[in-house]
Structure formats: structure tokens, C-alpha cells
Design a protein around this motif. Structure first.
Motif: not given
Length: 140
Positions: A5-8, A10-14, A19-25, A73-74
């Protein structure tokens, strides 16, 4: 199927994005980053967007030396280390899970480097990652 993931660009991984992408991990990710950044390890995690892979990767370094890479990753993240033929043998001496050692022994070279990739989804996996980080930091 695994999807990085994180392929955009403009969307810095803050924090919110991760939290949204990784979920519980995310708890394991946050614990790892905090530990790597503390006084004992003194490593610097830095997110950068790489055009060749079209995604954000976190480079964790000790001064100018890359210790590992982290990718999102998801619902999990990957921590990637790269070793040479000379330094790969030390992995077998580490007190880490055998499945990590077995997977690494089957890794195919990428040029002169051998990848050791760990999929992390639980905080309990962080200890093995930290043992490899310590080994990698000691290498010249």
C-alpha cells in the motif's frame, strides 16, 4: 494476495494513514519505530516515496548506513534486511524463530545481496526483528 500500500505520492504516511492501512498491526509498527528511535538503538526512520516501486518506504538508518526497510501492506508490515554471503551466516547464530532462519536460507540473491523479509502483524514478533537489527548494526 499481498498488496503493498501507500502508493499515492501526495499521501504522506502519517499516524492516521498508517493506522488505517495497518489496522491492528499498527500497535506493533508503532512499538518497533519507538524502540528503534530510542537511545539504545538511536536509529532514524525516514519515509520516502520511491518512483521505481511507486510507493512509500521507510528507510531505517544508522548515520548513513541502512539497517532495514519497512513497507506497509494490508493489515501488516514487512521489515526487510539485506545481507552479503559473508554476513548471512551470522543469522543462524541468532536466537530468533527457526521459520525466519529457514526462510532466509531459501532466499535467492538479488545481485550480491540476500534479502531477509519478515511479515509483522503482532507485537510479539518485534523481539526477533530487534535481534536482527542489533546484528545488522554491528556489521561493518
Amino acid at each position: 494476495m499481498e498488496t503493498r500500500l501507500l502508493g499515492e505520492k501526495e499521501a504522506y504516511p502519517n499516524k492516521e494513514v498508517l493506522e488505517k492501512v495497518l489496522g491492528e498491526s499498527y500497535l506493533a509498527f508503532n512499538a518497533l519505530i519507538e524502540t528503534l528511535s530510542n537511545e539504545k538503538y538511536a536509529l532514524v526512520p525516514e519515509w520516502r516515496f520511491y518512483k521505481d516501486g511507486q510507493s512509500w518506504l521507510c528507510n531505517v538508518s544508522n548515520k548513513k548506513k541502512t539497517v532495514c526497510w519497512i513497507s506497509a501492506w494490508n493489515k501488516f508490515f514487512k521489515v526487510g534486511f539485506y545481507f552479503t554471503e559473508k554476513t548471512r551466516l551470522g543469522i543462524n547464530e541468532l536466537d530468533i524463530e527457526n521459520r525466519i532462519k529457514e526462510g532466509f536460507s531459501k532466499s535467492e540473491n538479488i545481485g550480491k545481496l540476500i534479502p531477509l523479509i519478515i511479515n509483522v502483524s503482532r507485537i510479539e514478533q518485534i523481539n526477533d526483528v530487534l535481534k536482527i537489527v542489533e546484528y545488522k548494526k554491528k556489521l561493518k
